[in-house]
Motif scaffolding. Structure first.
Motif, mmCIF file in Angstrom:
data_model
loop_
_atom_site.group_PDB
_atom_site.id
_atom_site.type_symbol
_atom_site.label_atom_id
_atom_site.label_comp_id
_atom_site.label_asym_id
_atom_site.label_seq_id
_atom_site.Cartn_x
_atom_site.Cartn_y
_atom_site.Cartn_z
ATOM 1 N N ALA A 25 0.515 -1.444 0.437
ATOM 2 C CA ALA A 25 -0.159 -0.107 0.258
ATOM 3 C C ALA A 25 0.900 1.459 0.052
ATOM 4 O O ALA A 25 1.683 0.755 0.870
ATOM 5 N N LYS A 26 0.202 2.606 -0.430
ATOM 6 C CA LYS A 26 1.093 3.545 -0.489
ATOM 7 C C LYS A 26 0.085 4.660 -0.311
ATOM 8 O O LYS A 26 -1.192 4.916 -0.565
ATOM 9 N N ALA A 27 0.608 5.551 1.017
ATOM 10 C CA ALA A 27 -0.604 6.582 1.618
ATOM 11 C C ALA A 27 -0.114 7.572 1.994
ATOM 12 O O ALA A 27 1.655 7.493 2.166
ATOM 13 N N GLU A 28 -0.374 8.871 2.381
ATOM 14 C CA GLU A 28 -0.231 10.061 2.518
ATOM 15 C C GLU A 28 -1.070 10.581 3.540
ATOM 16 O O GLU A 28 -2.071 10.583 3.557
ATOM 17 N N PHE A 29 0.101 10.994 5.312
ATOM 18 C CA PHE A 29 -0.677 11.708 6.220
ATOM 19 C C PHE A 29 -0.772 12.667 5.859
ATOM 20 O O PHE A 29 0.631 13.761 5.941
ATOM 21 N N LEU A 30 -1.605 14.178 5.552
ATOM 22 C CA LEU A 30 -1.682 14.772 6.111
ATOM 23 C C LEU A 30 -3.111 16.263 6.876
ATOM 24 O O LEU A 30 -3.945 15.445 7.488
ATOM 25 N N SER A 31 -2.467 16.835 7.425
ATOM 26 C CA SER A 31 -3.326 18.601 8.004
ATOM 27 C C SER A 31 -3.748 19.068 6.864
ATOM 28 O O SER A 31 -3.667 20.084 6.268
ATOM 29 N N GLN A 32 -4.975 19.664 7.493
ATOM 30 C CA GLN A 32 -5.810 20.552 6.751
ATOM 31 C C GLN A 32 -5.185 22.462 7.123
ATOM 32 O O GLN A 32 -5.040 23.522 6.246
ATOM 33 N N SER A 33 -3.869 22.471 8.105
ATOM 34 C CA SER A 33 -3.580 23.762 8.860
ATOM 35 C C SER A 33 -2.501 23.527 9.123
ATOM 36 O O SER A 33 -2.506 22.596 10.391
ATOM 37 N N TYR A 34 -1.692 24.043 10.033
ATOM 38 C CA TYR A 34 -0.907 24.369 11.075
ATOM 39 C C TYR A 34 -2.180 23.755 12.246
ATOM 40 O O TYR A 34 -3.515 24.329 12.599
ATOM 41 N N THR A 46 -3.356 15.459 24.550
ATOM 42 C CA THR A 46 -2.560 15.193 23.543
ATOM 43 C C THR A 46 -2.863 14.096 22.437
ATOM 44 O O THR A 46 -3.555 14.468 21.912
ATOM 45 N N ARG A 47 -1.756 13.582 22.235
ATOM 46 C CA ARG A 47 -2.159 12.977 20.861
ATOM 47 C C ARG A 47 -1.444 11.607 21.184
ATOM 48 O O ARG A 47 -0.133 11.330 21.067
ATOM 49 N N THR A 48 -2.187 10.627 20.242
ATOM 50 C CA THR A 48 -1.029 8.965 20.644
ATOM 51 C C THR A 48 -1.858 8.437 19.098
ATOM 52 O O THR A 48 -2.716 8.294 18.839
ATOM 53 N N GLY A 49 -0.085 8.117 18.702
ATOM 54 C CA GLY A 49 -0.590 7.266 17.019
ATOM 55 C C GLY A 49 0.013 5.655 16.813
ATOM 56 O O GLY A 49 1.213 5.831 17.602
ATOM 57 N N HIS A 50 -0.350 4.682 16.896
ATOM 58 C CA HIS A 50 0.558 4.027 15.999
ATOM 59 C C HIS A 50 0.279 3.222 14.975
ATOM 60 O O HIS A 50 -1.216 3.632 13.633
ATOM 61 N N ILE A 51 0.698 3.550 14.484
ATOM 62 C CA ILE A 51 1.312 3.180 13.191
ATOM 63 C C ILE A 51 1.932 2.241 12.223
ATOM 64 O O ILE A 51 3.386 1.269 12.993
ATOM 65 N N ARG A 52 1.717 1.365 11.815
ATOM 66 C CA ARG A 52 2.124 -0.040 10.877
ATOM 67 C C ARG A 52 2.091 -0.341 9.167
ATOM 68 O O ARG A 52 1.185 0.099 9.341
ATOM 69 N N VAL A 53 3.533 -0.326 9.453
ATOM 70 C CA VAL A 53 4.098 0.292 7.576
ATOM 71 C C VAL A 53 4.238 -1.299 7.055
ATOM 72 O O VAL A 53 4.868 -1.776 7.937
ATOM 73 N N GLY A 54 3.472 -2.177 6.106
ATOM 74 C CA GLY A 54 3.650 -3.230 5.793
ATOM 75 C C GLY A 54 4.656 -3.152 4.867
ATOM 76 O O GLY A 54 5.765 -2.806 4.562
ATOM 77 N N ARG A 55 5.109 -4.758 4.331
ATOM 78 C CA ARG A 55 5.944 -4.646 3.516
ATOM 79 C C ARG A 55 5.545 -4.047 2.181
ATOM 80 O O ARG A 55 4.692 -4.827 1.264
ATOM 81 N N GLU A 56 6.564 -3.159 1.470
ATOM 82 C CA GLU A 56 6.882 -2.628 0.741
ATOM 83 C C GLU A 56 5.613 -1.652 0.545
ATOM 84 O O GLU A 56 5.465 -1.439 -0.903
ATOM 85 N N ALA A 57 5.243 -1.607 1.447
ATOM 86 C CA ALA A 57 4.257 -0.338 1.826
ATOM 87 C C ALA A 57 5.017 0.649 1.991
ATOM 88 O O ALA A 57 5.903 0.788 2.155
ATOM 89 N N VAL A 58 4.061 1.948 1.658
ATOM 90 C CA VAL A 58 5.097 3.456 1.245
ATOM 91 C C VAL A 58 4.546 4.720 3.048
ATOM 92 O O VAL A 58 2.806 4.736 1.977
ATOM 93 N N LEU A 59 4.518 4.846 3.178
ATOM 94 C CA LEU A 59 4.092 5.377 4.316
ATOM 95 C C LEU A 59 4.661 7.443 4.577
ATOM 96 O O LEU A 59 5.921 7.228 4.149
ATOM 97 N N PHE A 60 3.968 8.322 3.782
ATOM 98 C CA PHE A 60 4.768 10.200 4.232
ATOM 99 C C PHE A 60 3.698 10.137 4.826
ATOM 100 O O PHE A 60 2.524 10.880 4.851
#
Length: 219
Positions: A25-34, A46-60
């Protein structure tokens, strides 16, 4: 793109991100403003993030800068897991010193950011950033701190086919303002962390976009 109906984060707000990229998979995570962290007399956001990137996957993961208002407090914690060395990640974080034009340089109470990146069960990168200006009698303006700058940009590159020399050359050709201070750390094969102190956010946001375009061509 994360769409928020509020004007920013308030005391007691809690964001919880769970991003899972399947293999290829390929994905990009953006925000709409500062990301505005509003004044709060007590408490924190608070902000908590859990991210998993699979094999041959790309995350921005590349949101716009964080802007802490006077007397605000913000705590962020991200755990990122890469399936193996074919998993690619670009992670960006730009922090302002506050609303400098309003005389709020380092007037916030707390900014805490922890990032941990694992690959195949091994910890490859850990960053534990804690700024508490109201507790620090020496401030954050001087030597080994912001040194008069207003913004800190952090950019992490994981597993793109890119050498340190190529990365240094690319950044050098961006013609960043002379006031910028740049450092690059290589912490694993094809894995780098770039930190830049700058006067203003515009050059860092522009560089962030240019880095993404360069990395897209490599992925």
């Amino acid at each position: 793109m994360v769409v928020k109906v509020s004007a920013g984060l308030m005391a007691g707000d809690c964001q919880d991100f769970d991003i899972q990229l399947e293999d290829h998979a390929k994905a990009e995570f953006l925000s709409q403003s500062y990301e505005k962290i509003h004044r709060m007399d007590t408490g924190k956001a608070t902000r908590t993030g859990h991210i998993r990137v699979g094999r041959e996957a790309v995350l921005f993961y590349a949101p716009l800068p964080v802007l802490p208002f006077a007397n605000s407090a913000f705590v962020s914690h991200f755990d990122i897991t890469l399936a193996d060395d074919s998993s690619k990640l670009f992670y960006a974080d730009v922090l302002a010193c506050g609303r400098a034009a309003r005389g709020e340089r380092f007037k916030y109470r707390l900014y805490r950011s922890r990032v941990r990146i694992h690959q195949q069960g091994s910890l490859l990168y850990a960053d534990n950033l804690r700024f508490a200006p109201q507790e620090n009698p020496y401030g954050y303006e001087g030597l080994t701190q912001y040194e008069g700058r207003t913004h800190l940009g952090t950019y992490i590159f994981m597993n793109f086919p890119l050498s340190e020399d190529e990365l240094r050359s690319f950044i050098a050709r961006r013609n960043l303002p002379n006031s910028c201070l740049t450092g690059i750390t290589a912490f694993a094969p094809h894995c780098f962390c770039v930190k830049i102190l700058a006067q203003g956010s515009e050059c860092l946001v522009k560089l962030q976009d240019q880095l993404k375009e360069m990395l897209r061509a490599l992925s």
